[in-house]
Write a protein that holds these residues in place. Structure first.
Motif, PDB file in Angstrom:
ATOM      1  N   LEU A  94       0.879 -12.224  -4.655  1.00  0.00           N
ATOM      2  CA  LEU A  94       0.947 -11.963  -3.065  1.00  0.00           C
ATOM      3  C   LEU A  94       0.164 -10.455  -2.783  1.00  0.00           C
ATOM      4  CD1 LEU A  94       1.765 -12.797  -0.404  1.00  0.00           C
ATOM      5  CD2 LEU A  94       3.979 -11.682  -0.748  1.00  0.00           C
ATOM      6  N   LEU A  95      -1.183 -10.790  -2.970  1.00  0.00           N
ATOM      7  CA  LEU A  95      -2.159  -9.675  -2.750  1.00  0.00           C
ATOM      8  C   LEU A  95      -1.878  -8.830  -1.622  1.00  0.00           C
ATOM      9  CD1 LEU A  95      -5.259 -11.615  -4.091  1.00  0.00           C
ATOM     10  CD2 LEU A  95      -3.692 -10.052  -5.240  1.00  0.00           C
ATOM     11  N   ASP A  96      -2.270  -7.672  -1.514  1.00  0.00           N
ATOM     12  CA  ASP A  96      -1.818  -6.670  -0.407  1.00  0.00           C
ATOM     13  C   ASP A  96      -2.450  -7.326   1.093  1.00  0.00           C
ATOM     14  OD1 ASP A  96      -0.982  -4.989  -2.107  1.00  0.00           O
ATOM     15  OD2 ASP A  96      -2.165  -3.181  -1.710  1.00  0.00           O
ATOM     16  N   TYR A  97      -3.703  -8.015   0.931  1.00  0.00           N
ATOM     17  CA  TYR A  97      -4.115  -8.072   2.173  1.00  0.00           C
ATOM     18  C   TYR A  97      -3.614  -9.316   2.760  1.00  0.00           C
ATOM     19  CZ  TYR A  97      -6.525 -12.581   0.772  1.00  0.00           C
ATOM     20  OH  TYR A  97      -6.805 -13.837   0.356  1.00  0.00           O
ATOM     21  N   PHE A  98      -2.552  -9.976   2.048  1.00  0.00           N
ATOM     22  CA  PHE A  98      -1.930 -11.132   2.514  1.00  0.00           C
ATOM     23  C   PHE A  98      -0.417 -10.855   2.605  1.00  0.00           C
ATOM     24  CE2 PHE A  98      -1.519 -15.776   3.027  1.00  0.00           C
ATOM     25  CZ  PHE A  98      -2.540 -15.936   3.783  1.00  0.00           C
ATOM     26  N   ASP A  99      -0.071  -9.772   2.448  1.00  0.00           N
ATOM     27  CA  ASP A  99       1.459  -9.377   1.987  1.00  0.00           C
ATOM     28  C   ASP A  99       1.793  -8.438   3.250  1.00  0.00           C
ATOM     29  OD1 ASP A  99       3.760  -8.374   1.277  1.00  0.00           O
ATOM     30  OD2 ASP A  99       3.097  -7.888  -0.879  1.00  0.00           O
ATOM     31  N   THR A 100       2.867  -8.963   4.076  1.00  0.00           N
ATOM     32  CA  THR A 100       3.231  -8.019   5.099  1.00  0.00           C
ATOM     33  C   THR A 100       4.305  -7.090   4.843  1.00  0.00           C
ATOM     34  OG1 THR A 100       4.848  -9.912   5.497  1.00  0.00           O
ATOM     35  CG2 THR A 100       2.770 -10.126   6.553  1.00  0.00           C
ATOM     36  N   ASP A 101       4.589  -6.944   3.619  1.00  0.00           N
ATOM     37  CA  ASP A 101       5.656  -5.801   3.051  1.00  0.00           C
ATOM     38  C   ASP A 101       4.887  -5.168   1.743  1.00  0.00           C
ATOM     39  OD1 ASP A 101       7.192  -4.013   2.218  1.00  0.00           O
ATOM     40  OD2 ASP A 101       9.072  -5.248   2.012  1.00  0.00           O
ATOM     41  N   ASP A 102       3.694  -4.489   1.930  1.00  0.00           N
ATOM     42  CA  ASP A 102       3.077  -4.141   0.633  1.00  0.00           C
ATOM     43  C   ASP A 102       3.700  -3.397  -0.546  1.00  0.00           C
ATOM     44  OD1 ASP A 102       0.100  -5.067   1.498  1.00  0.00           O
ATOM     45  OD2 ASP A 102       0.932  -4.147   3.137  1.00  0.00           O
ATOM     46  N   ASP A 103       4.894  -2.945  -0.398  1.00  0.00           N
ATOM     47  CA  ASP A 103       5.570  -1.973  -1.088  1.00  0.00           C
ATOM     48  C   ASP A 103       6.953  -2.774  -1.594  1.00  0.00           C
ATOM     49  OD1 ASP A 103       6.848  -1.570   0.940  1.00  0.00           O
ATOM     50  OD2 ASP A 103       6.577   0.743   1.016  1.00  0.00           O
ATOM     51  N   ASN A 104       7.050  -4.069  -0.843  1.00  0.00           N
ATOM     52  CA  ASN A 104       8.248  -4.516  -1.303  1.00  0.00           C
ATOM     53  C   ASN A 104       9.628  -3.854  -1.175  1.00  0.00           C
ATOM     54  OD1 ASN A 104       8.939  -7.391  -1.637  1.00  0.00           O
ATOM     55  ND2 ASN A 104       9.002  -7.116  -3.903  1.00  0.00           N
ATOM     56  N   ASP A 105       9.842  -2.761  -0.170  1.00  0.00           N
ATOM     57  CA  ASP A 105      10.921  -1.992   0.178  1.00  0.00           C
ATOM     58  C   ASP A 105      11.814  -2.727   1.225  1.00  0.00           C
ATOM     59  OD1 ASP A 105       9.417  -1.648   2.311  1.00  0.00           O
ATOM     60  OD2 ASP A 105       9.522   0.690   2.078  1.00  0.00           O
ATOM     61  N   GLY A 106      11.376  -3.873   1.840  1.00  0.00           N
ATOM     62  CA  GLY A 106      12.160  -4.539   2.957  1.00  0.00           C
ATOM     63  C   GLY A 106      11.693  -4.077   4.341  1.00  0.00           C
ATOM     64  N   TRP A 129       0.937   6.578   0.945  1.00  0.00           N
ATOM     65  CA  TRP A 129       1.061   6.429   2.239  1.00  0.00           C
ATOM     66  C   TRP A 129       2.587   5.749   2.260  1.00  0.00           C
ATOM     67  CZ3 TRP A 129      -1.633   9.003   4.926  1.00  0.00           C
ATOM     68  CH2 TRP A 129      -3.190   8.999   4.876  1.00  0.00           C
ATOM     69  N   ASP A 130       3.314   5.804   3.155  1.00  0.00           N
ATOM     70  CA  ASP A 130       4.604   5.163   3.244  1.00  0.00           C
ATOM     71  C   ASP A 130       4.709   3.694   3.129  1.00  0.00           C
ATOM     72  OD1 ASP A 130       5.486   7.756   3.929  1.00  0.00           O
ATOM     73  OD2 ASP A 130       6.364   7.208   6.072  1.00  0.00           O
ATOM     74  N   TYR A 131       3.714   2.818   3.399  1.00  0.00           N
ATOM     75  CA  TYR A 131       3.668   1.572   3.334  1.00  0.00           C
ATOM     76  C   TYR A 131       3.318   1.105   2.004  1.00  0.00           C
ATOM     77  CZ  TYR A 131      -1.476   0.621   3.165  1.00  0.00           C
ATOM     78  OH  TYR A 131      -2.776   0.529   2.663  1.00  0.00           O
ATOM     79  N   LEU A 132       2.946   2.034   1.108  1.00  0.00           N
ATOM     80  CA  LEU A 132       2.647   1.643  -0.243  1.00  0.00           C
ATOM     81  C   LEU A 132       3.761   2.498  -1.152  1.00  0.00           C
ATOM     82  CD1 LEU A 132      -1.225   1.843  -0.492  1.00  0.00           C
ATOM     83  CD2 LEU A 132       0.326  -0.284  -0.176  1.00  0.00           C
ATOM     84  N   ASP A 133       4.718   3.047  -0.658  1.00  0.00           N
ATOM     85  CA  ASP A 133       5.744   3.987  -1.242  1.00  0.00           C
ATOM     86  C   ASP A 133       7.117   3.443  -1.131  1.00  0.00           C
ATOM     87  OD1 ASP A 133       7.151   6.022  -2.346  1.00  0.00           O
ATOM     88  OD2 ASP A 133       6.006   7.653  -1.039  1.00  0.00           O
ATOM     89  N   ASP A 134       7.639   2.768  -2.151  1.00  0.00           N
ATOM     90  CA  ASP A 134       8.862   2.122  -1.816  1.00  0.00           C
ATOM     91  C   ASP A 134      10.080   3.017  -2.006  1.00  0.00           C
ATOM     92  OD1 ASP A 134       9.084   2.717  -4.423  1.00  0.00           O
ATOM     93  OD2 ASP A 134       9.027   0.418  -5.246  1.00  0.00           O
ATOM     94  N   THR A 135       9.795   4.406  -2.029  1.00  0.00           N
ATOM     95  CA  THR A 135      11.001   5.365  -1.892  1.00  0.00           C
ATOM     96  C   THR A 135      11.028   5.900  -0.616  1.00  0.00           C
ATOM     97  OG1 THR A 135       9.563   7.300  -2.491  1.00  0.00           O
ATOM     98  CG2 THR A 135      10.425   5.966  -4.310  1.00  0.00           C
ATOM     99  N   ILE A 136      10.110   5.517   0.348  1.00  0.00           N
ATOM    100  CA  ILE A 136       9.942   5.982   1.891  1.00  0.00           C
ATOM    101  C   ILE A 136      10.438   4.565   2.442  1.00  0.00           C
ATOM    102  CG2 ILE A 136       9.001   6.621   3.739  1.00  0.00           C
ATOM    103  CD1 ILE A 136       9.347   8.973   1.840  1.00  0.00           C
ATOM    104  N   LYS A 137      11.808   4.748   3.218  1.00  0.00           N
ATOM    105  CA  LYS A 137      12.100   3.570   4.155  1.00  0.00           C
ATOM    106  C   LYS A 137      12.371   3.903   5.424  1.00  0.00           C
ATOM    107  CE  LYS A 137      14.126   1.090   0.117  1.00  0.00           C
ATOM    108  NZ  LYS A 137      14.864   0.159  -0.574  1.00  0.00           N
ATOM    109  N   ILE A 138      11.440   4.602   6.044  1.00  0.00           N
ATOM    110  CA  ILE A 138      11.534   4.973   7.350  1.00  0.00           C
ATOM    111  C   ILE A 138      11.199   3.883   8.429  1.00  0.00           C
ATOM    112  CG2 ILE A 138      11.039   7.135   9.235  1.00  0.00           C
ATOM    113  CD1 ILE A 138      10.677   8.752   6.634  1.00  0.00           C
ATOM    114  N   ARG A 139      11.776   3.453   9.290  1.00  0.00           N
ATOM    115  CA  ARG A 139      11.286   2.586  10.096  1.00  0.00           C
ATOM    116  C   ARG A 139      10.465   3.260  11.538  1.00  0.00           C
ATOM    117  NH1 ARG A 139      12.271  -3.124  10.739  1.00  0.00           N
ATOM    118  NH2 ARG A 139      13.793  -3.236   9.071  1.00  0.00           N
TER     119      ARG A 139
END
Ligand SMILES: [Ca+2]
Ligand SMILES: [Ca+2]
Ligand SMILES: [Ca+2]
Ligand SMILES: [Ca+2]
Length: 356
Positions: free
Chosen positions: A271-283, A342-352
């Protein structure tokens, strides 16, 4: 594309295949030899260089021409009888140095003839373009042409992409039209479009495959007029697809979180980044890990619209205009903990940050 002609060729190919099969001898089945890409590139550049030295174009027609069109572009072979007029130009002198790029791990070169740069936006390799073209071989045989403008996705690797990789490599050297006008008869006229010709080795075209009018391992060329360009966000997560090329290799093959999905053919695929709506899979969806900003510009009191073209961290999502007031909504990359991720590629950051 002449569909009728193409269908006939398919039928002919099937007949040949059936005939070979009946013979029950595998050695009769035509096999395309897969050549080394680097060796083929060297051979193709020899062929293209020879073509560029043996042809000239009607440069004088375009000098000071404010409305250059490919329909007026004439490329002529030089023979004993045909000597180029002094005001015109040999192609080899007009194209300048070849452009360099990497594709499939191989160093490639190709040539561009610039007739007009264009006055509008520059497409990235992952955008959609609106354009017309005429494709021809080094034998000056036309294999395909448009009768009216078409729209295509330049991005390599995208499902159902119809363009060869050479388009995505060549188009960023041009700009789209600066404007367009709708004529009385409903047709559209484009002002100051990008106009040129690309001379591509087979490795940036069909390589070992053949197409109607294009044998295997043949360089091909396209005359084109570039009218419009549209930034693609294939997964709609707020990040333009060219930004989702994380390693900047010009291919949308990045998969930051190494996840997979079952594609429409039933196969497990990355599931490549350009087609993935949660790029770091952190929910947290990528959209919500970006900062949302709204700009209101009142042109009635002389306020100027900001320009986000080429901005690598802030991307326009929508732009509306009413009574001289422009509203622009953007999404901006955020790095909350300053670790250069970046937060969207960092699964340790889960700030909405937002839920729009
Ligand atoms: Ca995206
Ligand atoms: Ca992914
Ligand atoms: Ca994405
Ligand atoms: Ca996420």
């Amino acid at each position: 594309m002449n569909i009728k002609k193409f269908s006939l060729l398919v039928v002919a190919a099937l007949l040949v295949f059936t005939a070979c099969k009946k013979d029950d001898d595998a050695s009769d089945v035509p096999v395309i030899e897969i050549r080394d890409r680097a060796e083929q590139q060297a051979a193709d550049m020899d062929s293209i260089n020879k073509y560029l030295r043996n042809h000239y174009y009607n440069k004088s027609y375009f000098t000071g021409n404010s409305d250059p069109r490919i329909a007026d572009l004439v490329i002529t072979e030089i023979t004993n009888e045909v000597i180029p007029p002094e005001a015109d130009s040999l192609l080899i002198n007009a194209v300048g140095d070849p452009k360099s790029t990497v594709y499939e791990g191989v160093d490639y070169q190709f040539y561009i003839l610039e007739i007009n740069k264009g006055g509008g936006k520059t497409p990235t390799f992952a955008d959609n373009i609106r354009y017309i073209y005429e494709g021809f071989t080094l034998d000056n045989a036309i294999f395909d042409e448009t009768s009216s403008p078409v729209e295509s996705d330049l991005a390599p690797g995208v499902q159902n992409r119809s363009l060869i990789s050479g388009w995505g490599k060549a188009m960023p050297f041009f700009k789209a039209a600066s404007n367009f006008e709708i004529n009385n008869d409903g047709t559209v006229s484009y002002v100051d479009p990008g106009v040129g010709v690309m001379f591509l080795p087979s490795g940036l075209a069909y390589f070992s495959q053949s197409r109607p009018g294009i044998p295997s391992y043949h360089p091909i060329c396209f005359k084109f007029e570039l009218y419009q360009t549209f930034v693609n966000d294939h997964d709609g997560d707020g990040i333009p697809s060219y930004i989702e090329d994380v390693d900047k290799n010009g291919i949308l093959d990045d998969n930051t979180d190494d996840d997979t999905f079952r594609n429409s053919s039933g196969f497990i695929a990355p599931l490549l980044d350009y087609f993935d709506t949660d790029d770091d899979n952190d929910g947290i969806p990528t959209r919500d890990e970006l900062e949302s900003i709204t700009y209101t510009i009142n042109t009635n009191i002389g306020e100027e619209e900001p320009n986000f073209e080429g901005n690598a961290i802030e991307f326009v999502q929508s732009r509306t205009e009413s009574n001289g007031v422009i509203t622009i909504k953007t999404k901006k990359l955020v790095d909350s903990n300053g670790d250069d991720k970046w937060d969207y590629l960092d699964d340790t950051i889960k700030i909405r940050n937002s839920n729009d």
